[in-house]
Design an enzyme around this catalytic site. Structure first.
Site, PDB file in Angstrom:
ATOM      1  N   HIS A   1      70.516  32.729  22.499  1.00 23.34           N
ATOM      2  CA  HIS A   1      71.966  32.505  22.567  1.00 23.34           C
ATOM      3  C   HIS A   1      72.253  31.025  22.306  1.00 23.34           C
ATOM      4  O   HIS A   1      73.105  30.686  21.483  1.00 23.34           O
ATOM      5  CB  HIS A   1      72.506  32.918  23.932  1.00 23.34           C
ATOM      6  CG  HIS A   1      73.894  32.439  24.221  1.00 23.34           C
ATOM      7  ND1 HIS A   1      75.004  32.968  23.603  1.00 23.34           N
ATOM      8  CD2 HIS A   1      74.366  31.436  25.028  1.00 23.34           C
ATOM      9  CE1 HIS A   1      76.094  32.336  24.029  1.00 23.34           C
ATOM     10  NE2 HIS A   1      75.724  31.395  24.894  1.00 23.34           N
TER      11      HIS A   1
ATOM     12  N   ASP B   1      85.010  17.893  -6.413  1.00 19.37           N
ATOM     13  CA  ASP B   1      84.039  18.750  -5.717  1.00 19.37           C
ATOM     14  C   ASP B   1      83.175  17.843  -4.853  1.00 19.37           C
ATOM     15  O   ASP B   1      83.425  16.643  -4.774  1.00 19.37           O
ATOM     16  CB  ASP B   1      83.171  19.526  -6.727  1.00 19.37           C
ATOM     17  CG  ASP B   1      82.624  20.815  -6.112  1.00 19.37           C
ATOM     18  OD1 ASP B   1      82.040  20.738  -5.014  1.00 19.37           O
ATOM     19  OD2 ASP B   1      82.785  21.890  -6.721  1.00 19.37           O
TER      20      ASP B   1
ATOM     21  N   TRP C   1      66.951  26.825  25.109  1.00 22.58           N
ATOM     22  CA  TRP C   1      67.184  26.257  23.767  1.00 22.58           C
ATOM     23  C   TRP C   1      66.606  24.860  23.662  1.00 22.58           C
ATOM     24  O   TRP C   1      66.387  24.355  22.569  1.00 22.58           O
ATOM     25  CB  TRP C   1      68.679  26.247  23.419  1.00 22.58           C
ATOM     26  CG  TRP C   1      69.446  25.086  23.957  1.00 22.58           C
ATOM     27  CD1 TRP C   1      69.894  24.931  25.222  1.00 22.58           C
ATOM     28  CD2 TRP C   1      69.840  23.904  23.244  1.00 22.58           C
ATOM     29  NE1 TRP C   1      70.552  23.733  25.352  1.00 22.58           N
ATOM     30  CE2 TRP C   1      70.533  23.080  24.146  1.00 22.58           C
ATOM     31  CE3 TRP C   1      69.684  23.458  21.922  1.00 22.58           C
ATOM     32  CZ2 TRP C   1      71.059  21.840  23.795  1.00 22.58           C
ATOM     33  CZ3 TRP C   1      70.212  22.219  21.578  1.00 22.58           C
ATOM     34  CH2 TRP C   1      70.890  21.423  22.502  1.00 22.58           C
TER      35      TRP C   1
ATOM     36  N   SER D   1      68.636  21.644   6.098  1.00 29.53           N
ATOM     37  CA  SER D   1      69.972  21.998   5.627  1.00 29.53           C
ATOM     38  C   SER D   1      71.002  20.969   6.100  1.00 29.53           C
ATOM     39  O   SER D   1      71.826  20.500   5.326  1.00 29.53           O
ATOM     40  CB  SER D   1      70.322  23.399   6.132  1.00 29.53           C
ATOM     41  OG  SER D   1      71.700  23.611   6.062  1.00 29.53           O
ATOM     42  N   SER D   2      70.915  20.616   7.377  1.00 31.02           N
ATOM     43  CA  SER D   2      71.882  19.662   7.921  1.00 31.02           C
ATOM     44  C   SER D   2      71.757  18.299   7.267  1.00 31.02           C
ATOM     45  O   SER D   2      72.755  17.642   6.975  1.00 31.02           O
ATOM     46  CB  SER D   2      71.672  19.491   9.422  1.00 31.02           C
ATOM     47  OG  SER D   2      72.052  20.641  10.090  1.00 31.02           O
TER      48      SER D   2
ATOM     49  N   HIS E   1      71.400  14.337  22.614  1.00 31.88           N
ATOM     50  CA  HIS E   1      72.705  13.804  22.969  1.00 31.88           C
ATOM     51  C   HIS E   1      73.575  13.502  21.760  1.00 31.88           C
ATOM     52  O   HIS E   1      74.730  13.913  21.730  1.00 31.88           O
ATOM     53  CB  HIS E   1      72.669  12.666  23.966  1.00 31.88           C
ATOM     54  CG  HIS E   1      73.995  12.632  24.670  1.00 31.88           C
ATOM     55  ND1 HIS E   1      74.342  13.527  25.644  1.00 31.88           N
ATOM     56  CD2 HIS E   1      75.116  11.921  24.407  1.00 31.88           C
ATOM     57  CE1 HIS E   1      75.606  13.353  25.977  1.00 31.88           C
ATOM     58  NE2 HIS E   1      76.099  12.387  25.246  1.00 31.88           N
TER      59      HIS E   1
ATOM     60  N   GLU F   1      73.476  15.113  19.187  1.00 29.78           N
ATOM     61  CA  GLU F   1      73.851  16.467  18.769  1.00 29.78           C
ATOM     62  C   GLU F   1      75.158  16.913  19.423  1.00 29.78           C
ATOM     63  O   GLU F   1      75.988  17.575  18.806  1.00 29.78           O
ATOM     64  CB  GLU F   1      72.710  17.439  19.122  1.00 29.78           C
ATOM     65  CG  GLU F   1      73.047  18.913  19.003  1.00 29.78           C
ATOM     66  CD  GLU F   1      73.260  19.375  17.573  1.00 29.78           C
ATOM     67  OE1 GLU F   1      72.831  18.644  16.658  1.00 29.78           O
ATOM     68  OE2 GLU F   1      73.860  20.440  17.381  1.00 29.78           O
TER      69      GLU F   1
ATOM     70  N   TYR G   1      77.634  15.139  20.091  1.00 30.29           N
ATOM     71  CA  TYR G   1      78.757  14.540  19.354  1.00 30.29           C
ATOM     72  C   TYR G   1      78.787  15.018  17.916  1.00 30.29           C
ATOM     73  O   TYR G   1      79.835  15.002  17.280  1.00 30.29           O
ATOM     74  CB  TYR G   1      78.706  13.019  19.466  1.00 30.29           C
ATOM     75  CG  TYR G   1      78.921  12.650  20.907  1.00 30.29           C
ATOM     76  CD1 TYR G   1      80.179  12.790  21.475  1.00 30.29           C
ATOM     77  CD2 TYR G   1      77.870  12.272  21.730  1.00 30.29           C
ATOM     78  CE1 TYR G   1      80.385  12.542  22.811  1.00 30.29           C
ATOM     79  CE2 TYR G   1      78.065  12.022  23.068  1.00 30.29           C
ATOM     80  CZ  TYR G   1      79.326  12.158  23.604  1.00 30.29           C
ATOM     81  OH  TYR G   1      79.525  11.932  24.935  1.00 30.29           O
TER      82      TYR G   1
ATOM     83  N   SER H   1      92.737  16.195  15.218  1.00 28.04           N
ATOM     84  CA  SER H   1      93.532  15.051  14.783  1.00 28.04           C
ATOM     85  C   SER H   1      94.343  15.355  13.532  1.00 28.04           C
ATOM     86  O   SER H   1      95.237  14.592  13.174  1.00 28.04           O
ATOM     87  CB  SER H   1      92.626  13.843  14.521  1.00 28.04           C
ATOM     88  OG  SER H   1      91.906  13.530  15.688  1.00 28.04           O
TER      89      SER H   1
ATOM     90  N   HIS I   1      70.312  10.743  30.538  1.00 26.78           N
ATOM     91  CA  HIS I   1      71.137  11.316  31.613  1.00 26.78           C
ATOM     92  C   HIS I   1      70.932  12.832  31.696  1.00 26.78           C
ATOM     93  O   HIS I   1      71.423  13.455  32.628  1.00 26.78           O
ATOM     94  CB  HIS I   1      72.620  10.936  31.464  1.00 26.78           C
ATOM     95  CG  HIS I   1      73.329  11.560  30.310  1.00 26.78           C
ATOM     96  ND1 HIS I   1      74.301  10.915  29.596  1.00 26.78           N
ATOM     97  CD2 HIS I   1      73.222  12.769  29.732  1.00 26.78           C
ATOM     98  CE1 HIS I   1      74.757  11.701  28.641  1.00 26.78           C
ATOM     99  NE2 HIS I   1      74.118  12.829  28.701  1.00 26.78           N
ATOM    100  N   HIS I   2      70.214  13.410  30.730  1.00 29.51           N
ATOM    101  CA  HIS I   2      69.829  14.817  30.847  1.00 29.51           C
ATOM    102  C   HIS I   2      68.567  14.960  31.694  1.00 29.51           C
ATOM    103  O   HIS I   2      68.078  16.054  31.892  1.00 29.51           O
ATOM    104  CB  HIS I   2      69.573  15.423  29.470  1.00 29.51           C
ATOM    105  CG  HIS I   2      70.786  15.417  28.586  1.00 29.51           C
ATOM    106  ND1 HIS I   2      71.651  16.470  28.516  1.00 29.51           N
ATOM    107  CD2 HIS I   2      71.274  14.477  27.752  1.00 29.51           C
ATOM    108  CE1 HIS I   2      72.631  16.192  27.664  1.00 29.51           C
ATOM    109  NE2 HIS I   2      72.424  14.985  27.184  1.00 29.51           N
TER     110      HIS I   2
ATOM    111  N   THR J   1      86.326   8.112  24.612  1.00 29.57           N
ATOM    112  CA  THR J   1      86.808   9.495  24.651  1.00 29.57           C
ATOM    113  C   THR J   1      88.204   9.544  25.257  1.00 29.57           C
ATOM    114  O   THR J   1      89.083  10.268  24.780  1.00 29.57           O
ATOM    115  CB  THR J   1      85.854  10.388  25.473  1.00 29.57           C
ATOM    116  OG1 THR J   1      84.513  10.069  25.100  1.00 29.57           O
ATOM    117  CG2 THR J   1      86.099  11.849  25.201  1.00 29.57           C
TER     118      THR J   1
ATOM    119  N   LYS K   1      90.806   8.647  22.748  1.00 31.80           N
ATOM    120  CA  LYS K   1      91.168   9.753  21.859  1.00 31.80           C
ATOM    121  C   LYS K   1      92.172  10.690  22.522  1.00 31.80           C
ATOM    122  O   LYS K   1      93.179  11.061  21.925  1.00 31.80           O
ATOM    123  CB  LYS K   1      89.923  10.560  21.460  1.00 31.80           C
ATOM    124  CG  LYS K   1      88.890   9.729  20.743  1.00 31.80           C
ATOM    125  CD  LYS K   1      87.972  10.566  19.917  1.00 31.80           C
ATOM    126  CE  LYS K   1      88.324  10.388  18.553  1.00 31.80           C
ATOM    127  NZ  LYS K   1      88.002  10.603  17.367  1.00 31.80           N
TER     128      LYS K   1
ATOM    129  N   ARG L   1      70.476  27.690  36.919  1.00 31.70           N
ATOM    130  CA  ARG L   1      70.724  28.343  35.640  1.00 31.70           C
ATOM    131  C   ARG L   1      69.447  29.033  35.173  1.00 31.70           C
ATOM    132  O   ARG L   1      68.380  28.831  35.737  1.00 31.70           O
ATOM    133  CB  ARG L   1      71.201  27.332  34.595  1.00 31.70           C
ATOM    134  CG  ARG L   1      70.220  26.223  34.313  1.00 31.70           C
ATOM    135  CD  ARG L   1      70.840  25.113  33.500  1.00 31.70           C
ATOM    136  NE  ARG L   1      70.938  25.482  32.088  1.00 31.70           N
ATOM    137  CZ  ARG L   1      70.869  24.595  31.086  1.00 31.70           C
ATOM    138  NH1 ARG L   1      70.741  23.308  31.342  1.00 31.70           N
ATOM    139  NH2 ARG L   1      70.961  24.991  29.837  1.00 31.70           N
TER     140      ARG L   1
END
Lengths: 530, 378
Positions: free
Chosen positions: A81, A110, A146, A173-174, A257, A259, A261, A272, A306-307, A332, A335, A454
């Site tokens: 998931h 293009d 994950w 790909s990315s 991390h 990722e 963002y 925006s 921090h993870h 943040t 924004k 979890r």
């Protein structure tokens, strides 16, 4: 050789008249709009597959005890998931938006590398297939979460290897997509379209693309080390051979991390665009939005641990990462304040895209607030790996990204197809989604605070009520997404003709300089900007 | 249209509020568990402090937004203003949050420093995570030398829904960790296989257990009682089934517990040189199997292949007994099959090997004596 040259000449002589039909059109396409469409359909498909897995998870958690699946399969569900939603659904969705919108927004014909663009997309179905095939290998898909923490990964079957290869493909790909986006934005802007005149969506994607180029190879490194630890006798993450399992976590979160963002920034970009359009007022503080986005991107590289507050870092490490993390609240916050200021004294209307955008700002900020709570190392140690964290990251990543995605689809749908969606049904889709997803995730704050870990298939009795509520919300949200599919198919088949300017407040180039629907090839000659 | 949207929004907000209230009315667990140590109390006050702060900010910011949503509407004929920047305002809302962060970081820093200070403990206990149980070794302080394994005590029937679930479902163990009240307890964590994480919510104490490394944390329990937690790092199939239970007792009761525990250890020490009969071994082996093997290989001996192979009819179990003893002693690398030589004594290993070789369809008739296991250990 001459044959190749001939074909080339013919295609040009035909003024892009070479259009294979049927499936070959999509396999061979180098058109940014076609590829954007492919990305969006692919990501919606993966969203439904990942969503089905979430339904299995919520079904098992509806009551304490083991009813539907065994713990092994449950772990495979949570793992897949997460992987499918992050890499298969959310990231490709925003690349789809980038493909459709960036050339039109900057006045380019293009993307810069059209064939690379085709390849970037067509790697994805293969990566997704590897992930799905892993379920049918001996031992099934990996049940490691994950985040794929070592050394649990070493115990998995061949499904783990398939997942590693899938991550490699997704990363390639990315990276290719990012190179394409960076090159397009830096080189193909219409004369007069200076960087600081670009729509903010292009800015957020430019910065995201740099994040991707920097972060994805790190992930590829982490999973490659996992692969060699599994099969070639290395000990990167094995203490017995001189390695360290915590090293994996450092490497993973150095990718992980940014990722966060990579997912959030393009969502900010969509929002925006949408909020000023329906406020009929220009985006407030454009320049500070650009600076805030850059600041978030830079900070995202120095907060990864921090993870990992519970791995046992020295006190100086805890404090450094705590201070750096809280700092992210500043850009943040800028924004969010800018979005609210854009709406302030605007002339607001609430068509479906605006509903999703306002929902995004409200719920993303709610997730941001629990993020601030979690940034404090002492509190995080209490909440780490509980449902509080699950609630937090679903507010910012699931609700945040999905709502921004829906806002974008409803917003640009008339421009893409020339058809209008059913506004009443769109509003239903929003209200059903917002109600059910909050039922799903808001209560998880409570079960997390009370101590529910979890990634468990079963739980003590005191968590039962919260889990029942959460499951009911999840089923409701899941069903509501079929309404979206219906709305889109209905609009494509029998939607009303969209007016030339469906949204009076939208004023980027695709609205002002191109007809509706946008032609297959737009901006053969660059637009003239005043 | 606008009006109905606003109405729907309001009714939704009311609904959430009502749900929260009814949750409280029903007495559901919705907040941090009551603190039973000074650190946990500090964490709770820090959490409340931050929650109040962020709630005020949240309500303030979205107060503006929702005022705008109600008042500045096109369908009310509101005309959009033209401005789109204001340097003063933008500077204010960059600098004020920065100041707020310092206000938050100051108390947070104090708690972090206190939390990490594991110096001068009264009692040191090493906690080892196994797939899927916890090992406790009292390594320094009163009770030094006590060592035991703590496994889930909830019967499988309750998990599978064949029996009513008890009050402490999934939160009960066979051997509780016991500590004296008011003493600083330092916990050293490590793991034998994969990463686990040891957590007692009421103590505000959580630390990952890293295979091959030792980490530490501490707590000082200040209320008598039994405190329950669970493993909080995904560690494979039975991750949800390895709880942690700590009993906090008075100093006198603790001394009594240490005495009993040491006596029991001496009495229960199995003599590895004794010759055991087949029935004795099988009876003992069944117990060992139920607490160590059943999660993977199942009571039926069928396992859940291919990750967890069947023992019934297995080539290893029905083959030469030396190979099976070796496998059980040393585990199988890169799988969940642990090296049980570190967890079980010779009698227990001999018993469980004998049991598996003569149960289900396996009829080898072999007896494995503890002396053979002892000889197989290198």
């Amino acid at each position: 050789m001459s044959a190749v040259v001939d074909t080339h000449g013919q295609a040009h002589g035909d003024d892009h008249g070479y259009h294979p039909s049927g499936i070959m059109r999509w396999i061979t396409t180098t058109n940014h709009k076609d590829i954007g469409t492919l990305y969006l359909w692919f990501s919606f498909t993966m969203f439904m597959i990942g969503g089905a897995m979430a339904m299995v998870i919520r079904l098992e958690l509806f009551s304490p005890g083991l009813q539907w699946v065994n713990p092994d399969f449950f772990n495979q569900m949570t793992t897949m998931h997460g992987l499918i939603m992050v890499f298969g659904a959310i990231m490709p969705a925003f690349v789809g938006f980038a493909n459709w919108q960036i050339p039109m927004m900057i006045g380019a014909p293009d993307m810069a590398f059209a064939r690379l663009n085709n390849w970037s997309f067509w790697l994805l179905p293969f990566a997704a297939s590897l992930l799905v095939i892993s379920f049918f290998t001996p031992g099934g898909a990996p049940g490691v979460g994950w985040t794929m923490y070592a050394p649990l990964t070493v115990q998995m079957g061949v499904g783990m290897d398939l997942t590693i290869f899938a991550v490699h493909l997704l990363g390639m790909s990315s990276i290719m997509g990012s190179i394409n986006i960076i090159t397009t934005i830096l080189n193909l802007r219409a004369p007069g379209m200076t960087l600081m005149r670009m729509p903010l969506f292009c800015w957020t994607w430019l910065i995201t693309a740099y994040l991707l180029v920097a972060a994805m190879p790190v992930l590829a490194g982490a999973v490659t080390m996992t692969l060699t630890d599994r099969h070639f006798g290395t000990s990167f993450f094995n203490a017995a051979g001189g390695g360290d399992p915590v090293l994996y976590q450092h490497i993973f979160w150095f990718f992980g991390h940014p990722e966060v963002y990579i997912i959030a920034l393009p969502a900010f970009g969509v929002i925006s665009q949408v909020i000023p359009a329906f406020s009929r007022k220009p985006l407030f503080g454009y320049a500070s939005m650009v600076y805030a986005t850059s600041a978030i991107a830079i900070l995202s590289f120095i907060v990864w641990a921090h993870h990992m507050y519970t791995v046992g870092m020295p006190v100086a490490g805890q404090l450094f990462f705590m201070y750096a993390t809280t700092l992210i609240a500043v850009p943040t916050g800028v924004k969010v304040f800018n979005w609210v200021a854009t709406m302030w004294r605007g002339s607001l209307s609430f068509e479906t895209p605006m509903l999703f955008a306002v929902g995004f700002v409200f719920l993303f900020t709610l997730g941001g607030m629990t993020g601030l709570v979690l940034s404090l190392a002492a509190v995080d140690i209490q909440l780490h790996d509980t449902y509080y964290v699950v609630a937090h990251f679903h507010y910012v990543m699931a609700i945040g990204a999905v709502f921004a995605g829906y806002a974008g689809v409803y917003f640009w749908f008339p421009k893409w197809t020339g058809k209008m969606y059913d506004e009443t049904l769109g509003k239903w889709h929003f209200w059903l989604s917002v109600v059910f997803i909050n039922i799903t995730f808001f209560v998880q704050h409570f079960s997390g605070l009370a101590g529910m870990p979890r990634r468990v298939p079963d739980y003590p009795l005191m968590f039962e009520t919260w889990n029942k509520i959460s499951s009911i919300g999840a089923f409701g949200f899941g069903i509501a997404q079929f309404l979206f599919l219906y709305i889109i198919i209905k609009a494509i088949r029998s939607g009303e003709q969209a007016p030339e300017r469906p949204w009076e407040g939208a004023d980027s180039l695709e609205w002002t300089h191109l007809p509706t629907p946008a032609p297959h090839h737009s901006f053969h000659t660059p637009p003239v900007l005043k | 249209m606008g009006r109905s949207t606003a109405l729907k929004g309001a009714s939704w907000a009311l609904g959430v509020f009502a749900a929260a209230c009814s949750g409280l009315a029903l007495g559901l667990e919705w907040n941090l568990q009551p603190a039973a140590s000074p650190i946990a109390a500090d964490v709770h006050s820090l959490h409340e402090y931050v929650m109040v702060l962020v709630t005020v900010i949240f309500v303030g910011v979205f107060g503006f937004m929702f005022y705008s949503v109600f008042a500045h509407r096109k369908d009310r004929g509101y005309k959009a203003a033209k401005w789109h920047e204001n340097t003063t305002v933008e500077l204010i809302w960059t600098i004020v949050p920065l100041i707020l962060l310092v206000v938050i970081a100051w108390p947070a820093t104090k708690v972090v420093i206190a939390q990490k200070d594991t110096s001068n403990p009264d009692l040191t206990i090493k906690v080892t995570g196994y797939q899927w149980k916890w090992g406790y070794d009292y390594v320094r302080g009163e009770g030094e030398g006590i060592s035991f394994i703590s496994t889930l005590a909830t019967p499988r029937d309750q998990i599978d829904g064949r029996a009513a679930k008890g009050e402490n479902y999934l939160l009960e163990v066979d051997n509780e960790m016991v500590v004296p009240i008011g003493k600083k307890v330092r916990i050293l964590t490590t793991a034998a296989d994969v990463i686990h994480s040891w957590w007692i919510p009421a103590f505000g104490a959580k630390q990952d257990a890293m295979p091959g490394f030792i980490r530490d944390m501490h707590f000082r329990a200040d209320k008598l009682g039994v405190y329950r937690g669970q493993c909080v790092e995904l560690c494979g199939k039975e991750h949800g089934f390895m709880p942690i239970v700590v009993r906090v007792v008075s100093q006198d009761d603790y001394a009594k517990w240490v005495g009993e525990r040491k006596q029991a250890l001496a009495a229960a020490a199995d003599d590895p040189n004794k010759q055991w009969t087949a029935d004795e071994l099988k009876a003992r082996g069944e117990k060992v199997y139920a607490s160590n093997c059943v999660a993977c290989h199942q009571a039926s001996g069928k396992g859940t292949p291919p990750a967890f192979p069947a023992l019934d009819g297995s080539k290893v179990v029905t083959g030469p007994k030396e190979a099976q003893i070796d496998l059980v002693l040393n585990g199988r690398p890169n799988t969940s099959m642990a090296a049980f030589g570190k967890q079980l004594n010779d009698v227990e290993l001999a018993a469980v090997v004998t049991f598996t070789r003569n149960n289900w369809g396996n009829k080898t008739g072999d007896l494995v004596q503890p002396a053979e296991v002892k000889a197989a250990r290198k």
